[in-house]
Design an enzyme around this catalytic site. Structure first.
Site, mmCIF file in Angstrom:
data_model
loop_
_atom_site.group_PDB
_atom_site.id
_atom_site.type_symbol
_atom_site.label_atom_id
_atom_site.label_comp_id
_atom_site.label_asym_id
_atom_site.label_seq_id
_atom_site.Cartn_x
_atom_site.Cartn_y
_atom_site.Cartn_z
ATOM 1 N N GLY A 133 -7.645 1.821 -4.244
ATOM 2 C CA GLY A 133 -7.639 2.710 -3.092
ATOM 3 C C GLY A 133 -6.323 3.457 -2.942
ATOM 4 O O GLY A 133 -6.295 4.637 -2.586
ATOM 5 N N ASP A 134 -5.214 2.775 -3.228
ATOM 6 C CA ASP A 134 -3.899 3.418 -3.142
ATOM 7 C C ASP A 134 -3.757 4.484 -4.225
ATOM 8 O O ASP A 134 -3.184 5.549 -3.993
ATOM 9 C CB ASP A 134 -2.787 2.378 -3.287
ATOM 10 C CG ASP A 134 -2.833 1.318 -2.208
ATOM 11 O OD1 ASP A 134 -3.315 1.620 -1.099
ATOM 12 O OD2 ASP A 134 -2.401 0.180 -2.473
ATOM 13 N N ALA A 154 0.818 -1.216 0.000
ATOM 14 C CA ALA A 154 0.000 0.000 0.000
ATOM 15 C C ALA A 154 0.849 1.262 0.000
ATOM 16 O O ALA A 154 0.606 2.195 -0.774
ATOM 17 C CB ALA A 154 -0.936 -0.014 1.203
ATOM 18 N N LYS A 201 -13.749 6.615 1.027
ATOM 19 C CA LYS A 201 -13.642 5.937 -0.273
ATOM 20 C C LYS A 201 -14.745 4.882 -0.352
ATOM 21 O O LYS A 201 -14.801 3.989 0.480
ATOM 22 C CB LYS A 201 -12.281 5.261 -0.412
ATOM 23 C CG LYS A 201 -11.092 6.191 -0.274
ATOM 24 C CD LYS A 201 -9.778 5.427 -0.366
ATOM 25 C CE LYS A 201 -9.539 4.546 0.844
ATOM 26 N NZ LYS A 201 -8.231 3.846 0.802
ATOM 27 N N GLY A 261 -15.709 3.001 -3.370
ATOM 28 C CA GLY A 261 -15.682 2.174 -4.561
ATOM 29 C C GLY A 261 -16.469 2.739 -5.721
ATOM 30 O O GLY A 261 -16.313 3.900 -6.114
ATOM 31 N N ALA A 262 -17.361 1.918 -6.269
ATOM 32 C CA ALA A 262 -18.141 2.306 -7.442
ATOM 33 C C ALA A 262 -19.124 3.430 -7.154
ATOM 34 O O ALA A 262 -19.695 4.015 -8.079
ATOM 35 C CB ALA A 262 -18.897 1.093 -7.978
#
Length: 312
Positions: A253-254, A36, A222, A224-225
């Site tokens: 995410g990174d 990460a 965060k 996602g979609a």
């Protein structure tokens, strides 16, 4: 060059099976690197920022690869060679919609990080110190090192960024929650998924507002979609995700975090940071690998301006 990103943690070798199905039937594999913190460092560097990564690797071919790749990406790599092995993760797609990741990192070189590994001058000259909730799960000394670096940043007036990044294969929610909460209270910038926010805070309420209640002035959720929501210096933001074809969700995410922090280091405002973060995360999922799909500025321009799928 001072004022850039400084981060620390474990980077591993990454074995990824080709195709879809059980690992026992895989016949082709790709080998790369993943982690990460190093993903974020590479992401910031590709977007034109200055980035430093600090960590331990083994005296082995995988450690050699990690050092070469980081330096080849323009990351200042403070690499400590350790007598233990470089960690490994194995990734395969069990079905079209289910990605499976196994870790082989207990007792690895990266887990043996100690406070003395962190150069005080690097932290003092940083624009942002970025840490994650992964490294404290690796060992007692790794946890101590993360908090040591955070305290050094505080003493120097350096902004601290934390990505909660809970990994259930590394520690239980019971063990993780108080440590992650402690880390969040020491940060100015915090990234978390909705489930991670609930892990830190317990259920109920607006996750960005509740995390901000622990002290951070910038909280980004965060999702996602569904895109992201944020509370930045008291101002609420919501940005929708971009529609792309997902090839590999690992590393999105990174990429998101790298986009946000790269723009923050460059002096961009909150809306621009979040827009770059969303675009970087979207671009990353269109390519297999942990860090291979991290975008450059021209990549983001192409993604946002594309009207068809042919570049001539």
């Amino acid at each position: 060059m001072s004022g850039g990103l400084v981060t620390l943690g474990e980077t591993m070798g990454l074995v990824a099976a080709d195709g879809i199905g059980s690992l026992e039937f895989a016949r082709g594999f790709a080998f790369g690197i993943g982690g990460a913190e190093s993903n974020v460092a590479i992401g910031v560097a590709r977007l034109g920022g200055s980035a430093t990564w600090i960590g331990r690797v083994g005296r082995d071919a995988t450690g050699d690869l990690i050092e070469r790749r980081l330096r080849g990406e323009g990351v200042r790599a403070t690499v400590i060679r350790d007598s233990s092995f470089t960690g490994l993760m194995v990734k395969h797609r069990r079905t079209a919609g289910l990605l499976h990741v196994d870790y082989h990192r207990a007792g690895s070189a990266g887990s043996r990080l100690v406070p003395a590994d962190v150069p005080a001058a690097a932290v003092r000259s940083a624009g942002i110190l970025h840490v994650t909730g992964i490294t404290p799960a690796l060992s007692g000394t790794a946890r101590e090192t993360v908090f040591h670096a955070v305290e050094a940043a505080h003493a120097a007036g350096v902004t601290v960024s934390v990505d909660v990044n809970y990994r259930s294969k590394l520690w239980s929610s019971y063990d993780a929650a108080p440590v992650l909460r402690d880390l969040v209270t020491r940060a100015q910038v915090v990234f978390a998924g909705p489930d991670e926010a609930e892990l830190v805070l317990g259920p109920g309420g607006n996750p960005a507002e509740r995390l901000a209640g622990l002290g951070p002035s910038e909280v980004v959720i965060k999702d996602g979609a569904r895109g992201c929501t944020a509370l930045i210096e008291g101002e609420r933001h919501a940005v929708k995700a971009l529609e792309v074809t997902v090839v590999d969700p690992v590393g999105a995410g990174d990429a998101f975090v790298a986009g946000y922090l790269a723009d923050r280091l460059a002096g961009a405002g909150p809306a621009a940071r979040l827009g770059t973060a969303i675009a970087a995360g979207a671009f990353a999922v269109t390519f297999p690998g942990d860090c291979e799909g991290l975008p450059t500025r021209p990549d983001l321009e192409s993604l946002l301006s594309a009207t068809d799928n042919v570049s001539r």
